[in-house]
Design a protein around this motif. Structure first.
Motif, PDB file in Angstrom:
ATOM      1  N   ARG A 102     -44.780  -5.475   7.665  1.00 32.92           N
ATOM      2  CA  ARG A 102     -44.845  -6.261   8.899  1.00 32.92           C
ATOM      3  C   ARG A 102     -43.463  -6.819   9.202  1.00 32.92           C
ATOM      4  O   ARG A 102     -42.630  -6.953   8.307  1.00 32.92           O
ATOM      5  N   PRO A 103     -43.199  -7.171  10.471  1.00 33.86           N
ATOM      6  CA  PRO A 103     -41.837  -7.543  10.884  1.00 33.86           C
ATOM      7  C   PRO A 103     -41.417  -8.937  10.458  1.00 33.86           C
ATOM      8  O   PRO A 103     -41.211  -9.831  11.277  1.00 33.86           O
ATOM      9  N   PHE A 104     -41.278  -9.146   9.160  1.00 34.69           N
ATOM     10  CA  PHE A 104     -40.786 -10.414   8.637  1.00 34.69           C
ATOM     11  C   PHE A 104     -39.313 -10.281   8.270  1.00 34.69           C
ATOM     12  O   PHE A 104     -38.769  -9.183   8.187  1.00 34.69           O
ATOM     13  N   SER A 105     -38.658 -11.405   8.014  1.00 28.75           N
ATOM     14  CA  SER A 105     -37.228 -11.388   7.758  1.00 28.75           C
ATOM     15  C   SER A 105     -36.874 -10.700   6.448  1.00 28.75           C
ATOM     16  O   SER A 105     -35.804 -10.130   6.302  1.00 28.75           O
ATOM     17  N   ILE A 106     -37.764 -10.773   5.471  1.00 27.81           N
ATOM     18  CA  ILE A 106     -37.525 -10.141   4.183  1.00 27.81           C
ATOM     19  C   ILE A 106     -38.529  -9.013   4.011  1.00 27.81           C
ATOM     20  O   ILE A 106     -39.736  -9.231   4.033  1.00 27.81           O
ATOM     21  N   LEU A 107     -38.025  -7.794   3.858  1.00 23.17           N
ATOM     22  CA  LEU A 107     -38.872  -6.622   3.710  1.00 23.17           C
ATOM     23  C   LEU A 107     -38.898  -6.220   2.244  1.00 23.17           C
ATOM     24  O   LEU A 107     -37.852  -6.032   1.630  1.00 23.17           O
ATOM     25  N   ARG A 108     -40.087  -6.070   1.666  1.00 19.12           N
ATOM     26  CA  ARG A 108     -40.249  -5.752   0.252  1.00 19.12           C
ATOM     27  C   ARG A 108     -40.454  -4.252   0.079  1.00 19.12           C
ATOM     28  O   ARG A 108     -41.587  -3.759   0.075  1.00 19.12           O
ATOM     29  N   ALA A 109     -39.342  -3.537  -0.076  1.00 15.56           N
ATOM     30  CA  ALA A 109     -39.424  -2.090  -0.246  1.00 15.56           C
ATOM     31  C   ALA A 109     -39.943  -1.695  -1.621  1.00 15.56           C
ATOM     32  O   ALA A 109     -40.227  -0.524  -1.858  1.00 15.56           O
ATOM     33  N   ASP A 110     -40.058  -2.677  -2.541  1.00 20.54           N
ATOM     34  CA  ASP A 110     -40.557  -2.376  -3.874  1.00 20.54           C
ATOM     35  C   ASP A 110     -42.076  -2.449  -3.960  1.00 20.54           C
ATOM     36  O   ASP A 110     -42.655  -2.060  -4.971  1.00 20.54           O
ATOM     37  N   ARG A 111     -42.726  -2.919  -2.904  1.00 20.26           N
ATOM     38  CA  ARG A 111     -44.190  -3.053  -2.923  1.00 20.26           C
ATOM     39  C   ARG A 111     -44.858  -1.681  -2.854  1.00 20.26           C
ATOM     40  O   ARG A 111     -44.306  -0.721  -2.313  1.00 20.26           O
ATOM     41  N   ALA A 112     -46.057  -1.620  -3.411  1.00 21.20           N
ATOM     42  CA  ALA A 112     -46.778  -0.342  -3.489  1.00 21.20           C
ATOM     43  C   ALA A 112     -47.019   0.260  -2.107  1.00 21.20           C
ATOM     44  O   ALA A 112     -46.905   1.482  -1.923  1.00 21.20           O
ATOM     45  N   GLY A 113     -47.366  -0.576  -1.119  1.00 16.80           N
ATOM     46  CA  GLY A 113     -47.628  -0.066   0.221  1.00 16.80           C
ATOM     47  C   GLY A 113     -46.413   0.616   0.820  1.00 16.80           C
ATOM     48  O   GLY A 113     -46.520   1.691   1.420  1.00 16.80           O
ATOM     49  N   TRP A 114     -45.247  -0.014   0.670  1.00 15.42           N
ATOM     50  CA  TRP A 114     -44.012   0.576   1.193  1.00 15.42           C
ATOM     51  C   TRP A 114     -43.728   1.896   0.488  1.00 15.42           C
ATOM     52  O   TRP A 114     -43.391   2.900   1.131  1.00 15.42           O
ATOM     53  N   GLN A 115     -43.855   1.905  -0.834  1.00 12.13           N
ATOM     54  CA  GLN A 115     -43.565   3.113  -1.597  1.00 12.13           C
ATOM     55  C   GLN A 115     -44.538   4.245  -1.269  1.00 12.13           C
ATOM     56  O   GLN A 115     -44.153   5.419  -1.208  1.00 12.13           O
TER      57      GLN A 115
ATOM     58  N   ALA B 180     -40.084   1.446  10.665  1.00 15.51           N
ATOM     59  CA  ALA B 180     -40.357   0.055  11.014  1.00 15.51           C
ATOM     60  C   ALA B 180     -39.465  -0.407  12.161  1.00 15.51           C
ATOM     61  O   ALA B 180     -39.930  -1.047  13.114  1.00 15.51           O
ATOM     62  N   CYS B 181     -38.182  -0.075  12.095  1.00 18.37           N
ATOM     63  CA  CYS B 181     -37.259  -0.493  13.152  1.00 18.37           C
ATOM     64  C   CYS B 181     -37.622   0.131  14.491  1.00 18.37           C
ATOM     65  O   CYS B 181     -37.619  -0.538  15.538  1.00 18.37           O
ATOM     66  N   TYR B 182     -37.955   1.425  14.498  1.00 16.80           N
ATOM     67  CA  TYR B 182     -38.348   2.073  15.750  1.00 16.80           C
ATOM     68  C   TYR B 182     -39.636   1.456  16.299  1.00 16.80           C
ATOM     69  O   TYR B 182     -39.780   1.256  17.509  1.00 16.80           O
ATOM     70  N   THR B 183     -40.576   1.162  15.415  1.00 19.87           N
ATOM     71  CA  THR B 183     -41.860   0.606  15.850  1.00 19.87           C
ATOM     72  C   THR B 183     -41.698  -0.779  16.439  1.00 19.87           C
ATOM     73  O   THR B 183     -42.334  -1.122  17.441  1.00 19.87           O
ATOM     74  N   TRP B 184     -40.835  -1.587  15.836  1.00 19.83           N
ATOM     75  CA  TRP B 184     -40.704  -2.980  16.260  1.00 19.83           C
ATOM     76  C   TRP B 184     -39.714  -3.183  17.407  1.00 19.83           C
ATOM     77  O   TRP B 184     -39.871  -4.111  18.197  1.00 19.83           O
ATOM     78  N   TYR B 185     -38.683  -2.357  17.493  1.00 23.99           N
ATOM     79  CA  TYR B 185     -37.587  -2.652  18.418  1.00 23.99           C
ATOM     80  C   TYR B 185     -37.397  -1.655  19.558  1.00 23.99           C
ATOM     81  O   TYR B 185     -36.768  -1.977  20.562  1.00 23.99           O
ATOM     82  N   ALA B 186     -37.864  -0.431  19.407  1.00 26.72           N
ATOM     83  CA  ALA B 186     -37.660   0.570  20.455  1.00 26.72           C
ATOM     84  C   ALA B 186     -38.893   0.659  21.348  1.00 26.72           C
ATOM     85  O   ALA B 186     -40.017   0.689  20.841  1.00 26.72           O
ATOM     86  N   PRO B 187     -38.725   0.695  22.668  1.00 29.01           N
ATOM     87  CA  PRO B 187     -39.887   0.871  23.547  1.00 29.01           C
ATOM     88  C   PRO B 187     -40.502   2.247  23.341  1.00 29.01           C
ATOM     89  O   PRO B 187     -39.807   3.184  22.919  1.00 29.01           O
TER      90      PRO B 187
END
Length: 282
Positions: free
Chosen positions: A61-74, A125-132
């Motif tokens: 989710r678009p929070f300031s700290i992104l946890r790339a080590d979490r199982a969902g991200w991986q 994530a960046c495309y989803t949150w910031y690009a139209p």
């Protein structure tokens, strides 16, 4: 209900700037983007990549700290890689800064084989949150295929710029493969040349988003081309680098965002160069 967020003041390394004016957090460089609660927790699914579940389902989710080590991200990262992403392709010739000491060298080479790679989940994530939706994306430092392939998969037309012939060939080979397998919903192209020279030839205000990852000065050497930022001394690097940042901003339409993924580098004496601050000041 709307909740303003600053995406910079928690130490994030991906800096997102808004083209035009906006509400700031107190620093004139940091711009709030107002997001709805539904937007925070109900992100869209990816239709073009059926093996990849939605971002929200994996806790991204678009929070300031992104946890790339979490199982969902991986899990999501593995799904993207299963589609055939190869962030290392075209980078086999890259030379990386070698730290002093056998232990330091061992640690450096244990991380991605000593080469920097770009995370496809961060790109998504960046495309989803910031690009139209369907908005075009410009990438002035297209030193890997990931940002382009993820953009095309999600329906964003993407031109990337790079001056390494080896890297461009590798990017285009992967792009052709994805197009053959019907994994691209929008055109993906890579332009040959120096971003400082190519960007001014592109129409101003013609792009909807920028996602890029520039050279971290001399941390990696990509080519022997004297125009390569990684071959420049710091003062010249800083001048050319900031000119590229400014030229990229000029290519964006009003009220658009730009994400610059950058970290700090040190000089030969171990002192911080100030690459992050250099990026913000540009």
């Amino acid at each position: 209900m709307r909740r303003p967020q600053c995406f910079h003041c928690q130490g994030a390394s991906a800096f997102t700037f808004r083209a035009g004016s906006g509400t700031t957090c107190g620093s004139r460089h940091h711009v709030y983007r107002e997001v709805t609660v539904n937007e925070l927790f109900d992100l869209p699914t990816v239709d073009r990549a059926p093996k990849v579940d939605s971002l929200a389902a994996n806790g991204v989710r678009p929070f300031s700290i992104l946890r790339a080590d979490r199982a969902g991200w991986q899990t999501r990262k593995h799904a993207w890689n299963d589609l055939g992403l190869d962030s290392r392709a075209g980078r086999e010739h890259v030379s990386t800064y070698s730290p002093v000491g056998a232990w330091s060298q061992q640690v450096m080479t244990s991380i991605n084989g000593g080469l920097s790679t770009f995370d496809p989940v961060l790109a998504e994530a960046c495309y989803t949150w910031y690009a139209p939706p369907g908005g075009s994306v410009i990438d002035p430092f297209a030193g890997c295929s990931v940002r382009g392939l993820v953009a095309g998969n999600l329906g964003h037309p993407y031109p990337g710029i790079d001056l390494s012939p080896v890297q461009l060939d590798a990017n285009r080979d992967q792009g052709d493969d994805w197009a053959t397998r019907d994994l691209l919903a929008a055109p993906v192209t890579w332009l040959d040349g120096d971003a400082a020279e190519v960007l001014p030839t592109l129409p101003a205000g013609s792009f909807d988003y920028c996602l890029t990852c520039p050279p971290y000065h001399t941390l990696e050497h990509y080519t022997t081309d004297p125009r390569d930022l990684s071959r420049m001394r710091w003062k010249r690097f800083a001048r050319v680098y900031q000119a590229i940042v400014a030229a990229t901003v000029e290519r964006l339409a009003p009220d658009r965002f730009m994400t610059w993924v950058v970290g700090e580098v040190r000089d030969g004496h171990g002192m911080l160069r100030g690459l992050v601050q250099l990026t913000i000041e540009a």
